[in-house]
Write an enzyme that holds these catalytic residues in place. Structure first.
Site, PDB file in Angstrom:
ATOM      1  N   ASP A  91       2.250  -6.674   2.799  1.00  0.00           N
ATOM      2  CA  ASP A  91       1.132  -5.845   3.258  1.00  0.00           C
ATOM      3  C   ASP A  91       1.699  -4.558   3.883  1.00  0.00           C
ATOM      4  O   ASP A  91       1.201  -4.074   4.894  1.00  0.00           O
ATOM      5  CB  ASP A  91       0.253  -6.618   4.247  1.00  0.00           C
ATOM      6  N   HIS A 108       0.881  -1.180   0.000  1.00  0.00           N
ATOM      7  CA  HIS A 108       0.000   0.000   0.000  1.00  0.00           C
ATOM      8  C   HIS A 108       0.915   1.225   0.000  1.00  0.00           C
ATOM      9  O   HIS A 108       1.364   1.662   1.055  1.00  0.00           O
ATOM     10  CB  HIS A 108      -0.871   0.032   1.258  1.00  0.00           C
ATOM     11  N   HIS A 154      -2.902 -12.183   3.025  1.00  0.00           N
ATOM     12  CA  HIS A 154      -2.635 -12.242   4.469  1.00  0.00           C
ATOM     13  C   HIS A 154      -3.417 -13.324   5.243  1.00  0.00           C
ATOM     14  O   HIS A 154      -4.186 -13.037   6.141  1.00  0.00           O
ATOM     15  CB  HIS A 154      -2.790 -10.877   5.145  1.00  0.00           C
TER      16      HIS A 154
HETATM   17  C1  NCD Z   1      -4.131  -2.051   5.141  1.00  0.00           C
HETATM   18  C2  NCD Z   1      -3.992  -0.537   4.891  1.00  0.00           C
HETATM   19  O1  NCD Z   1      -3.774   0.219   5.843  1.00  0.00           O
HETATM   20  O2  NCD Z   1      -4.089  -0.123   3.721  1.00  0.00           O
HETATM   21  N1  NCD Z   1      -4.170  -2.262   6.549  1.00  0.00           N
HETATM   22  C3  NCD Z   1      -3.921  -3.425   7.184  1.00  0.00           C
HETATM   23  O3  NCD Z   1      -4.114  -3.469   8.390  1.00  0.00           O
HETATM   24  N2  NCD Z   1      -3.459  -4.505   6.563  1.00  0.00           N
HETATM   25  C4  NCD Z   1      -5.362  -2.550   4.459  1.00  0.00           C
HETATM   26  C5  NCD Z   1      -5.445  -4.051   4.321  1.00  0.00           C
HETATM   27  O4  NCD Z   1      -4.575  -4.706   3.733  1.00  0.00           O
HETATM   28  O5  NCD Z   1      -6.417  -4.634   4.783  1.00  0.00           O
HETATM   29 ZN    ZN Z   2      -3.104  -4.926   2.587  1.00  0.00          ZN
HETATM   30 ZN    ZN Z   3      -6.224  -6.538   3.638  1.00  0.00          ZN
END
Ligand code: NCD
Ligand code: ZN
Ligand code: ZN
Length: 405
Positions: free
Chosen positions: A294, A44, A221
């Protein structure tokens, strides 16, 4: 040409090799080991809309520092990346930032499934890395929680030969349990609300839909034994179901709440030691195909807010290779497994072109993670203070050499 001399390979040989480059360089690599550069299928990088948390100039530096030269970026942006217009706009912004950074990172984007825009999916048939479906809500406003739209998204993705990646947590159960635990405000309640059962319900539903529509399914995940059992039997049936594990579910568990409080929030949440062990078993029997970081940065100020306001997610791209190399030093993981999880399987599953990017690693180097090593804008890490054995020394991306010291 970059010439690499006497480098060790993961299968125990010593070789000389060369990588096409405009530069003329030679590296004495007697102390180093050669790996194919890492592919991170789950990041992200926050563009557009949350550039104060991360952008592609900082994230690309963090990726290169971690030995990663290919990333697949998630669509939970602001606005969400769920139309062809948003997708192409994002491509332009990202390319500009990478040019600015002078880092030729390879990247792909997921298209976010949004029930108002499912007709956009065929337009990205050739361009999207996959279709991302949030079956439970996480950061951002992407969500598909009704069975009819979910099935339609699977059907369209399958018809266009696009892989579906799911955030699999059952929204109805998350809502119900949020209500049930409304009297608690400690961070650890996150793991109660987002229970293993919520993950298993959604994974079961996604697998059924994949079977019905013949969609290729990538479960992001994966964090619990229940999900792994479902995935294992789907694979036995011959379904095209793939599973990703994150570094945080492999290297942390719910005991981290005591130390980190709301900093430990992530979706799906940190799990019990038993679930963590089940994840390692699933690495060994190849139920887990890939490691996706992630990498989900938020600022420290945001993470320190009280439960209910603090966001979920960890940055990790600069450190996960070292976490894996350290696991190898502790005899928990073979070098072949690391290559398969971080390169070969992501390349096959996402049908990425073969490239000659590499990372040269100093296996014996020991370093303790401190603030100065963080490249992400997040400026914090759940792994601060950990001493790890095995660090990337050079990353070569599209013939460009990055010296990491
Ligand atoms: C991710 C985000 O902040 O974009 N957060 C997370 O806790 N993994 C979103 C996601 O992958 O669900
Ligand atoms: Zn994610
Ligand atoms: Zn996610």
């Amino acid at each position: 040409m970059i010439e690499i001399h006497k480098v060790q390979t993961t299968d125990g040989h010593r070789i000389d090799c060369s990588i096409p480059s405009e530069e003329k360089l030679s590296i004495d690599a007697e102390e180093l080991m050669l790996f194919p550069a890492l592919i991170d299928p789950h990041v992200h990088f926050r563009v557009p809309g949350a550039e104060y948390k991360e952008d592609w100039t900082t994230a690309a530096k963090a990726a290169i520092a971690g030995g990663v030269t290919t990333v697949l970026d998630m669509p939970n942006n602001t606005p969400a990346c769920s139309t062809a217009l948003a997708f192409h706009g994002k491509e332009e912004m990202v390319q500009k930032q990478l040019n600015e950074a002078g880092i030729p990172l390879r990247y792909g984007f997921y298209l976010g499934a949004d029930k108002r825009h499912l007709q956009e999916i065929p337009k990205l048939k050739k361009r999207a890395a996959g279709i991302k479906i949030y079956m439970g809500s996480s950061t951002g406003d992407l969500l598909i929680d009704d069975a009819a739209s979910l099935k339609e998204a699977f059907r369209i993705a399958a018809a266009n030969d696009l892989l579906i990646a799911v955030h699999a947590e059952d929204e109805a159960l998350l809502k119900e349990r949020k209500h049930q635990f409304a009297n608690r405000s400690d961070a650890a309640v996150h793991s109660e609300i987002r229970s293993p059962r919520a993950a298993a319900i959604a994974v079961e539903q996604a697998i059924l839909l994949a079977e019905e529509t013949k969609a290729r399914l990538y479960i992001a995940h994966v964090s619990t034994k229940g999900e792994l059992d479902l995935i294992r039997s789907a694979k036995k049936k011959g379904l095209s179901v793939y599973a990703e594990a994150t570094p945080h579910h492999l290297f942390l568990n719910d005991s981290a709440y005591a130390r980190l409080g709301t900093l430990a929030l992530v979706n799906p949440p940190l799990r019990s030691k038993q679930d963590q062990e089940a994840l390692w078993d699933a690495i060994h029997d190849e139920t887990i195909d890939t490691i996706g970081t992630d990498h989900a940065p938020h600022t420290l100020e945001e993470k320190q807010k009280p439960y209910g306001s603090a966001p979920s997610g960890f940055p990790s791209i600069e450190f996960y290779f070292s976490l894996l190399l350290n696991a190898h030093a502790e005899k928990k993981l073979s070098l072949e497994q690391i290559v398969s999880l971080t390169h070969t399987r992501p390349q096959e599953i996402f049908r990425l072109p073969i490239d000659d990017d590499v990372v040269l690693v100093s296996l014996d180097e020991k370093r303790t993670i401190d603030h100065s090593m963080i490249r992400s804008k997040a400026r914090w890490s759940p792994y601060l203070g950990m001493t790890l054995s095995g660090w990337p020394r050079y990353t070569i991306c599209r013939g460009r050499l990055f010296d990491l010291q």
